[in-house]
Design an enzyme around this catalytic site. Structure first.
Site, PDB file in Angstrom:
ATOM      1  N   GLU A   1      -3.550   2.321  -7.244  1.00 45.06           N
ATOM      2  CA  GLU A   1      -3.904   3.382  -6.566  1.00 45.06           C
ATOM      3  C   GLU A   1      -3.101   4.747  -6.576  1.00 45.06           C
ATOM      4  OE1 GLU A   1      -6.383   2.330  -2.715  1.00 45.06           O
ATOM      5  OE2 GLU A   1      -4.263   2.117  -2.289  1.00 45.06           O
TER       6      GLU A   1
ATOM      7  N   HIS B   1       0.913  -1.281  -0.050  1.00 42.88           N
ATOM      8  CA  HIS B   1      -0.174  -0.108  -0.025  1.00 42.88           C
ATOM      9  C   HIS B   1       0.797   1.296   0.117  1.00 42.88           C
ATOM     10  CE1 HIS B   1      -2.764   2.955   1.200  1.00 42.88           C
ATOM     11  NE2 HIS B   1      -4.013   2.275   0.885  1.00 42.88           N
TER      12      HIS B   1
END
Ligand code: PGA
Length: 229
Positions: free
Chosen positions: A154, A95
């Protein structure tokens, strides 16, 4: 299959997670067999929350948000993939926040993905343009079977900001990821996904689902996202 993945990040103790689940159960979200709903929880919630979830009968799978890049052994405080294998079938790796706050590199992320697959856990690998090629190259170099992974585009500018990007641009990058991984894996979009914009992403041909941070913490918004998928 359409994926709706919630990511609670470092939020919600067990008490708060139970209240969230009670609210979600009352909302009766429509989780049809063509939707896979995965909720990535803090380690401290996973086991107990999952028991309560099973009792509720809601077809949601719990998952982890991170895993150690080390094998079991003398690594105080680390949660390794073997430990997680009894609890989850999915785990986020790479992430943006872990790259930014904990200096995780593409090689570390590939090592984590490799440990997860060895333990029959599907890695959900987050990517952004600045390191997209490098990350995918590192996966291939370390022999990670990309066909067994889920990818998420993302863009950092969209994470937690309310500034979701144009679905056409997201679709373009999702296609690039598919191309580089031989069209073998689902590619999701993440970054300020909400009930208002979910449909615009799901309508794009190369996007198989979404990773939802902020709005997954609110059971009403999360149920709306599930229903609108
Ligand atoms: P956001 O977070 O939905 O709050 O933008 C997404 C994520 O970081 O997973």
């Amino acid at each position: 299959m359409k994926y709706i993945v919630g990511n609670w990040k470092s939020n919600q103790n067990l008490t708060q997670s139970f209240l969230w689940l009670d609210d979600l159960i009352a909302l009766k979200p429509k989780i049809t067999p063509d939707k896979k709903v995965i909720l990535c929880l803090p380690f401290t919630d996973i086991a107990t929350f999952n028991q309560k979830l099973n009792e509720s009968g809601l077809p949601i799978e719990v998952a982890a948000q991170n895993v150690s890049h080390m094998a079991p052994g003398k690594h105080t405080g680390e949660i390794n993939a073997q430990m997680l294998s009894e609890l989850v079938s999915y785990c986020i790796v790479g992430h943006h926040e872990r790259r930014a706050d904990f200096a995780e590199t593409s090689d570390v992320v590939a090592t984590k993905a490799s440990f997860l697959l060895e333990n029959s856990i599907t890695p959900i690998i987050c990517l952004d343009k600045p390191y997209l090629d490098q990350q995918i190259k590192s996966l291939f170099t370390q022999g990670v079977e990309v066909s067994k992974c889920i990818f998420v585009y993302e863009p950092a500018s969209a994470i937690g900001t309310g500034n979701s990007i144009d679905p056409k641009d997201a679709n373009h990058v999702a296609h690039q990821i598919s191309f580089l991984t031989d069209y073998l894996s689902p590619v999701l979009y993440g970054g300020s996904v909400s009930p208002d914009n979910i449909k615009s992403y799901m309508d794009e041909p190369n996007i198989s689902g979404v990773l939802v941070g902020t709005d997954s913490l609110n059971p009403t918004l999360f149920a709306d996202i599930i229903n609108a998928t």
